[in-house]
Design an enzyme around this catalytic site. Sequence first.
Site, PDB file in Angstrom:
ATOM      1  CG  ASP A  22      -2.129   0.788   1.101  1.00 55.01           C
ATOM      2  OD1 ASP A  22      -2.466   1.511   0.010  1.00 55.01           O
ATOM      3  OD2 ASP A  22      -2.717   1.285   2.117  1.00 55.01           O
ATOM      4  CG  HIS A  56      -4.288  10.658   2.596  1.00 53.87           C
ATOM      5  ND1 HIS A  56      -5.468  10.487   3.531  1.00 53.87           N
ATOM      6  CD2 HIS A  56      -3.624   9.789   2.978  1.00 53.87           C
ATOM      7  CE1 HIS A  56      -5.322   9.682   4.230  1.00 53.87           C
ATOM      8  NE2 HIS A  56      -4.047   8.941   4.081  1.00 53.87           N
ATOM      9  CD  GLU A  76      -6.025   4.986   4.834  1.00 53.76           C
ATOM     10  OE1 GLU A  76      -5.482   4.132   4.032  1.00 53.76           O
ATOM     11  OE2 GLU A  76      -5.703   5.776   5.592  1.00 53.76           O
ATOM     12  CD  GLU A 106      -5.578   2.890  -0.029  1.00 49.43           C
ATOM     13  OE1 GLU A 106      -4.590   2.446  -0.717  1.00 49.43           O
ATOM     14  OE2 GLU A 106      -5.233   3.083   1.214  1.00 49.43           O
ATOM     15  CG  ASP A 161      -5.674   0.532   3.863  1.00 49.29           C
ATOM     16  OD1 ASP A 161      -5.889  -0.288   4.442  1.00 49.29           O
ATOM     17  OD2 ASP A 161      -4.814   1.474   4.140  1.00 49.29           O
ATOM     18  NE  ARG A 187      -7.946   6.397   9.689  1.00 47.99           N
ATOM     19  CZ  ARG A 187      -7.350   6.419   8.668  1.00 47.99           C
ATOM     20  NH1 ARG A 187      -6.088   5.874   8.715  1.00 47.99           N
ATOM     21  NH2 ARG A 187      -7.713   6.485   7.397  1.00 47.99           N
ATOM     22  CD  GLN A 237      -3.447   4.368  10.765  1.00 50.86           C
ATOM     23  OE1 GLN A 237      -4.530   4.512  10.945  1.00 50.86           O
ATOM     24  NE2 GLN A 237      -2.492   4.799   9.906  1.00 50.86           N
ATOM     25  CE  LYS A 242      -3.812   2.333   7.345  1.00 49.08           C
ATOM     26  NZ  LYS A 242      -4.543   2.776   6.721  1.00 49.08           N
ATOM     27  CB  THR A 244      -7.536  -4.871   2.364  1.00 47.57           C
ATOM     28  OG1 THR A 244      -6.728  -4.621   3.524  1.00 47.57           O
ATOM     29  CG2 THR A 244      -7.344  -3.849   1.425  1.00 47.57           C
ATOM     30  CD  GLU A 246      -7.652  12.594   4.249  1.00 50.21           C
ATOM     31  OE1 GLU A 246      -7.139  13.500   3.087  1.00 50.21           O
ATOM     32  OE2 GLU A 246      -7.867  11.451   3.950  1.00 50.21           O
TER      33      GLU A 246
HETATM   34 CA    CA Z   1      -4.026   3.133   2.912  1.00 48.12          CA
END
Ligand code: CA
Length: 439
Positions: free
Chosen positions: A139, A146, A211, A213, A245, A249, A252, A265, A269, A386
């Site tokens: 990844d 971002h 996320e 992607e 993904d 948080r 993480q 993570k 996925t 975000e």
């Molecule tokens: Ca990612």
Amino acid sequence: MVYSIDQTHHPDLRSWVESANQKGTDFPIQNLPFGVFHRQGDSGTPSIGAAIGDQILDLAVVGRAGLLQDLPDSLQAACRASTLNPLMALGRWASSALRTRLSELLRVDGQKPPTDSQILVPMAEAVMQLPCHIGDYTDFYASIFHATNVGKLFRPDNPLLPNYKYVPVGYHGRASSIVVSGTALRRPNGQRKRPGEAAPSFGPARLLDYEVEVGFFIGKGNELGRPVAIAQAEEHIFGLCLVNDWSARDIQAWEYQPLGPFLGKSFATSVSPWVVTLEALAPFRCPAFTRPEGDPPPLPYLRSPQDTEWGGIALTVEVWLQSVQMRDQGIEPIRLSQATFQQMYWTLAQMLTHHTSNGCNMRPGDLLASGTVSGPEDVSKGSLLEISQRGAKTIDLPTGEKRTFLAEGDEVILRAYCEKGDYPRIGLGACRGIMLPIE
Ligand code: CA
């Protein structure tokens, strides 16, 4: 550009599969993405299919009907496989030859088979599988917007680290927990520590996020110790999919230093089931992102005239959300963000070239993902981290519910598509996932 625009892209091309001619479909005859499926209620071997409108062309049946006879034996064999890996391994000539054949077969004046041939399967009657065996998953972090948005939340004075404009940053993800769109997921347990708490506790993640992607699958691999030069990089890319993904948080934030993402993570996925070839996207290629004045140029090994001129893809990427209450009340999903893949700081070719630059080998079916696709505007932020400013701002749903991060039963739907002039829309389909509570 590696692929030229030919008769398979022609805007006037129409199919005898009526749903493929409807405006707004992701899968017109100009797309022809590949996937793997089995029929509902059939536990037998899965088949490779090509999406056409709301139908799937079953390549195993097409082959048995003798409609691929003029193709090389290796390609005919790859069409009989139950994953895309053999087709991917053959390289771009193979997917290109197959695309041309399928385009001839499916166009209005093509060889329409008898209606009882079972050559088509309605998507509504098919169960999609992962398109291939994914040996490795990496990844990246290719959106500077971002990286800056997230950096600001954690390091307000120093949002972007000095290596960012030189290195296409990435980490090795977990291939075993990649699931196909529609697979229900479980909220992970992990170590979480709230600000101000002296020690962590173990329990369900509280700050669950997505996320959005863009993923790309490796076609032909490279040998260990033989880097792929940027001029050849796209020849090793089979096609694109969407990647969610999923990110916890709180797990993480506590675990990521000093070695980077790990259990926050690797619990899941999601990927979309259809792989759209780079060839299908040829009309939508565009220049690589223009670096702002004062940014360093990429180092020479990450630069080629072709990549600068054609390395971008004018792909719009969206995130939609539907809560349990919205589903119960028949309220359609709401859009949380819309961004363009053109604004990624690094191109696909640069990511792949960098990855192999130390001699690391790629194998057919390996998945590389771009990192969260975010742009500079509020509307283009590709994660709840975000959008909610790490939980400081709430998002209002039409039911009166509020969100900062995901709640039980929320469905996250990723979509992406290209649109330009007279060309029919080329879509990547949807990548869906619902996060369920821990059992
Ligand atoms: Ca990612």
